[in-house]
Design an enzyme around this catalytic site. Structure first.
Site, PDB file in Angstrom:
ATOM      1  CG  HIS A 116      44.863 -75.242  74.774  1.00 45.21           C
ATOM      2  ND1 HIS A 116      43.756 -75.680  74.020  1.00 45.21           N
ATOM      3  CD2 HIS A 116      44.788 -74.039  74.149  1.00 45.21           C
ATOM      4  CE1 HIS A 116      42.801 -74.849  73.659  1.00 45.21           C
ATOM      5  NE2 HIS A 116      43.477 -73.682  73.517  1.00 45.21           N
ATOM      6  CD  GLU A 163      47.281 -84.072  74.299  1.00 40.89           C
ATOM      7  OE1 GLU A 163      48.527 -84.199  74.098  1.00 40.89           O
ATOM      8  OE2 GLU A 163      46.956 -84.584  75.252  1.00 40.89           O
ATOM      9  CG  MET A 218      41.224 -67.286  74.091  1.00 43.53           C
ATOM     10  SD  MET A 218      40.077 -66.122  73.072  1.00 43.53           S
ATOM     11  CE  MET A 218      39.839 -67.325  71.672  1.00 43.53           C
ATOM     12  N   GLY A 219      41.254 -71.147  76.760  1.00 46.45           N
ATOM     13  CA  GLY A 219      40.342 -72.286  77.594  1.00 46.45           C
ATOM     14  C   GLY A 219      39.967 -73.276  76.558  1.00 46.45           C
ATOM     15  CE  LYS A 242      43.673 -74.014  64.448  1.00 41.41           C
ATOM     16  NZ  LYS A 242      43.417 -73.047  65.520  1.00 41.41           N
ATOM     17  CG  ASP A 243      46.096 -69.428  66.615  1.00 41.96           C
ATOM     18  OD1 ASP A 243      44.967 -69.170  66.235  1.00 41.96           O
ATOM     19  OD2 ASP A 243      46.327 -70.462  67.404  1.00 41.96           O
ATOM     20  CB  VAL A 268      48.747 -80.736  68.326  1.00 42.71           C
ATOM     21  CG1 VAL A 268      48.344 -82.345  69.179  1.00 42.71           C
ATOM     22  CG2 VAL A 268      50.040 -80.459  69.358  1.00 42.71           C
ATOM     23  CB  SER A 306      38.627 -74.113  71.433  1.00 45.58           C
ATOM     24  OG  SER A 306      39.875 -74.335  72.290  1.00 45.58           O
TER      25      SER A 306
END
Ligand code: AMP
Length: 282
Positions: free
Chosen positions: A37, A35, A30-31, A149-150, A176, A186
């Site tokens: 991503h 780190e 989702m932008g 993480k998700d 991370v 984010s």
């Protein structure tokens, strides 16, 4: 690096790359890159001939009153970072292109999405699995990269791919973290300085679970009480859930006898953060 906005164009481009015999790695995002991503993109860069990153803040996975409008967005910064790690194609569709007028098909994974974030965010995973299915159909990647993480999202996507016989390898990569243990997200930029100072308590509470389990404690209730007490030391933290569950089925565990996942969602002001830590008994 090429940026593609239109769905027909990305489909044509990826189809022709496939016909040339290239392997395609997809990193759905989702932008507002960090780190976490970039670690997925770097892994794809090593594994695959072509790295495709999608940037799409998916309205379907946000509930009413959630932070869709305020979700961090930084397209120019994202493109610069993607280029630096060697991404080949960035797909940036509009919501209208993904959900055109008349759209009425949704993909639902059932059991795995009922607890944890599924319970606090009804419809969230339906939004995730619907958009992921669309991205998989448009790009037809050989591999798709997701972050631990998700965690619930990753097991749900694995289930989706298995249940619908999609020929895609799901690669799961570790969370991370910032130097103080806070999982990169984010949404972290939305924290006030006070909330940011308090937020490492989440990882501290997960580490506490790990220590207790390694020390031989087996009662989930006792461990969860300690986890809650640790988080509640921070007055800014409001617990959404803390759970100990089976890492595969996500069903809550009362007594720890094998691998266990500790997971949590906690709000700081308007910002909801999630984190988790899988623990294996050695
Ligand atoms: P998002 O843009 O938040 O939807 O995340 C896109 C992908 O990056 C998902 O597969 C996430 O699980 C993954 N991701 C997000 N944060 C992290 C992190 N701190 N470490 C590793 N992967 C992450």
């Amino acid at each position: 690096m090429q940026t593609v906005h239109e769905v027909d164009a990305i489909q044509r481009r990826c189809e022709s790359l496939r016909r040339e015999g290239k392997t395609i790695g997809l990193v759905p995002t989702m932008g507002a890159f960090h780190e976490g991503h970039l670690s997925l993109m770097r892994s794809a860069r090593i594994e695959d001939d072509v790295v495709v990153v999608s940037i799409f803040v998916n309205p379907l996975q946000f509930g009413r009153g959630e932070d869709f409008d305020n979700y961090p967005r930084d397209l120019q910064g994202d493109l610069a970072q993607a280029e630096r790690v060697g991404v080949d194609l960035v797909f940036t569709p509009s919501a209208e292109a993904i959900y055109p007028k008349g759209f009425q098909t949704y993909v639902d994974v059932t059991g795995l999405t009922e607890g944890l974030c599924g319970a606090s965010r009804p419809g969230h995973f339906r939004g995730v699995t619907t958009v992921v299915t669309k991205l998989f159909n448009l790009i037809r990647p050989h591999r798709a990269y997701f972050g631990q993480k998700d965690y619930q999202q990753s097991v749900t996507v694995r289930r989706l791919v298995a249940d619908l016989n999609m020929d895609i390898e799901i690669v799961l990569l570790p969370t991370v973290r910032e130097a103080d243990g806070l999982a990169m997200s984010s949404r972290n930029v939305r924290l006030t300085p006070e909330e940011r100072r308090a937020a490492p308590v989440l990882y501290a509470s997960l580490r506490l679970v790990e220590e207790r389990v390694r020390a031989g404690e087996r009662s989930a209730k006792d461990i969860l009480d300690a986890m809650r007490a640790t988080i509640e030391i921070e007055p800014l933290a409001r617990i959404d859930y803390v759970v100990l569950c089976d890492p595969e089925t996500l069903q809550p565990i009362d007594w720890i006898e094998g691998p266990v996942l500790s997971a949590l969602a906690v709000r700081f002001g308007d910002t909801r953060l999630i984190d988790n830590l899988p623990i294996t008994l050695s």
